[in-house]
Design an enzyme around this catalytic site. Structure first.
Site, mmCIF file in Angstrom:
data_model
loop_
_atom_site.group_PDB
_atom_site.id
_atom_site.type_symbol
_atom_site.label_atom_id
_atom_site.label_comp_id
_atom_site.label_asym_id
_atom_site.label_seq_id
_atom_site.Cartn_x
_atom_site.Cartn_y
_atom_site.Cartn_z
ATOM 1 N N LYS A 197 0.403 -34.724 -44.425
ATOM 2 C CA LYS A 197 0.913 -33.571 -42.919
ATOM 3 C C LYS A 197 -1.086 -32.913 -42.716
ATOM 4 O O LYS A 197 -1.475 -32.555 -43.608
ATOM 5 C CB LYS A 197 1.835 -32.473 -43.924
ATOM 6 C CG LYS A 197 2.023 -31.515 -42.953
ATOM 7 C CD LYS A 197 2.872 -30.379 -43.518
ATOM 8 C CE LYS A 197 2.710 -29.239 -43.079
ATOM 9 N NZ LYS A 197 4.165 -28.424 -43.890
ATOM 10 N N LYS A 252 3.383 -36.740 -41.112
ATOM 11 C CA LYS A 252 3.414 -35.449 -39.729
ATOM 12 C C LYS A 252 2.074 -34.791 -39.201
ATOM 13 O O LYS A 252 1.135 -34.330 -39.944
ATOM 14 C CB LYS A 252 4.056 -34.746 -40.895
ATOM 15 C CG LYS A 252 4.650 -33.124 -40.022
ATOM 16 C CD LYS A 252 5.303 -32.399 -40.758
ATOM 17 C CE LYS A 252 5.565 -31.199 -39.999
ATOM 18 N NZ LYS A 252 6.234 -29.909 -41.092
HETATM 19 C C1 PBG Z 1 5.817 -26.082 -43.678
HETATM 20 C C2 PBG Z 1 6.307 -26.472 -42.611
HETATM 21 C C3 PBG Z 1 6.031 -26.050 -41.442
HETATM 22 C C4 PBG Z 1 6.869 -27.572 -40.593
HETATM 23 C C5 PBG Z 1 8.031 -28.171 -41.528
HETATM 24 N N1 PBG Z 1 7.148 -27.386 -41.986
HETATM 25 C C6 PBG Z 1 4.960 -25.724 -40.660
HETATM 26 C C7 PBG Z 1 3.656 -25.742 -41.397
HETATM 27 O O1 PBG Z 1 2.825 -26.115 -42.579
HETATM 28 O O2 PBG Z 1 3.073 -24.412 -40.843
HETATM 29 C C8 PBG Z 1 6.499 -28.236 -38.968
HETATM 30 C C9 PBG Z 1 7.364 -28.606 -38.472
HETATM 31 C C10 PBG Z 1 7.456 -28.307 -37.037
HETATM 32 O O3 PBG Z 1 6.359 -27.639 -36.254
HETATM 33 O O4 PBG Z 1 8.870 -28.705 -36.461
HETATM 34 N N2 PBG Z 1 5.558 -25.388 -44.418
#
Ligand code: PBG
Length: 328
Positions: free
Chosen positions: A199, A252
């Site tokens: 991520k 992601k």
């Molecule tokens: C929580 C999380 C995030 C997303 C999914 N889980 C945001 C972040 O890390 O700030 C992003 C999902 C999206 O942008 O559609 N940590």
């Protein structure tokens, strides 16, 4: 393969052969629909930066989940937005917290839909970071190890409420092991973990943070989410999570990370999920609203491209809509 013996157009220029030889198929069984449930909300509240998506009250969540299921989407990914936030995100792991209540309601009222819970603290902490804060080396930052127990507690309460899978998105080191151990100790050996393994710290999460009310109040997430310039590191993250017990690994965001999806798939041959995130959704919706692109064509191309890159599972805000089209 040389012209004129080889003519690529021979198969391409006739619809039957084109269809018969197509390599990638979008399928409903691979789709996951993210949903936002907000504590205390009556009805739904639309999210301006994500046209078509909304924060849902508990009752509305159940209604929406039925629509998702009826379209043929097999699973939802749940995000909870609590009324009260504090330093340690204590409402994330309460037995009757908003996301735990939501899971219980879905399991009781929507048959035939799998429920995945996003496990992270950022929606629950007053500072908006994904873990607990303390002074580490003279800086106020997210403290890795004390966060692990909080994440594991959240995972266990969600699984006890009936969650079919948990998906840690916090990017702390060691969280998959901590969650696996706690689930097993609680007699929840059967609950799989889909880890957000690679991520990245991304500008594509902006609209989500409006939706989940989770932007960090200071600083950013680069101290725990990955540097977008890295690719070898993604393989190390995935290897570590698999070793700790991850059943599915996620990459992601998705659009700018097709290379990562492919490398992970080739290197590990395990189930890979791609998260087509909020900013990717918002860009398409905004351009489509202006009449600048063929909306449905672009959505199909994006999702097919992710599948072609190697994603087995597609987490996308378009899941329900696409499933309805595939059904028709
Ligand atoms: C929580 C999380 C995030 C997303 C999914 N889980 C945001 C972040 O890390 O700030 C992003 C999902 C999206 O942008 O559609 N940590």
């Amino acid at each position: 393969m040389r012209f004129p013996e080889y003519r690529a157009r021979r198969l391409r220029d006739h619809a039957v052969w084109r269809e018969m030889t197509a390599e990638t198929t979008l399928e409903r069984r691979r789709l996951v629909q993210p949903l936002f449930v907000k504590e205390g909300l009556k009805g739904r509240k639309s999210i301006p930066s994500m046209p078509g998506q909304a924060q849902l009250g508990l009752k509305e969540l159940v209604a929406e989940a039925r629509r998702v299921r009826d379209a043929g989407v097999p699973a939802v990914l749940l995000f909870g937005i609590p009324l009260e936030k504090d330093e340690t995100g204590s409402s994330a792991s309460e037995v009757d917290g908003i996301v735990q209540q939501a899971v219980a309601a879905l399991k009781a009222k929507v048959e035939g839909l799998a429920v995945i819970v996003d496990v992270c603290l950022c929606e629950y902490t007053s500072h908006g970071h994904c873990g607990l804060l303390s002074e580490v080396g003279g800086r106020r930052t997210v403290d890795n190890d004390p966060t692990l127990g909080r994440l594991a507690a959240m995972a266990v309460t969600c699984a006890k409420a009936g969650a079919d899978m948990v998906a840690p998105s916090d990017m702390m080191d060691g969280r998959v092991a901590a969650i696996r151990e706690s689930l097993d100790r609680a007699g929840l050996k059967h609950v799989p973990i889909m880890s957000y393994a690679a991520k990245y710290a991304s500008s594509f999460y902006g609209p989500f943070r409006d939706a989940a009310e989770s932007p960090p109040k200071f600083g950013d997430r680069r101290g725990y989410q990955m540097d977008l310039r890295n690719s070898d590191e993604a393989l190390r993250e995935v290897a570590a999570d698999l070793e700790e017990g991850a059943d599915i690994v996620m990459v992601k965001p998705a659009l700018a990370y097709g290379d990562i999806i492919r490398r992970v798939k080739d290197a590990f041959r395990v189930p890979v999920a791609a998260y087509n995130v909020s900013g990717e959704y918002a860009m398409v919706e905004a351009a489509a609203a202006k009449g600048w692109i063929d909306r449905e064509g672009v959505i199909r191309e994006i999702l097919t491209g992710l599948a072609r890159a190697g994603a087995d599972i597609l987490v996308t805000y378009w899941a329900t809509e696409v499933a309805q089209r595939l059904k028709a």
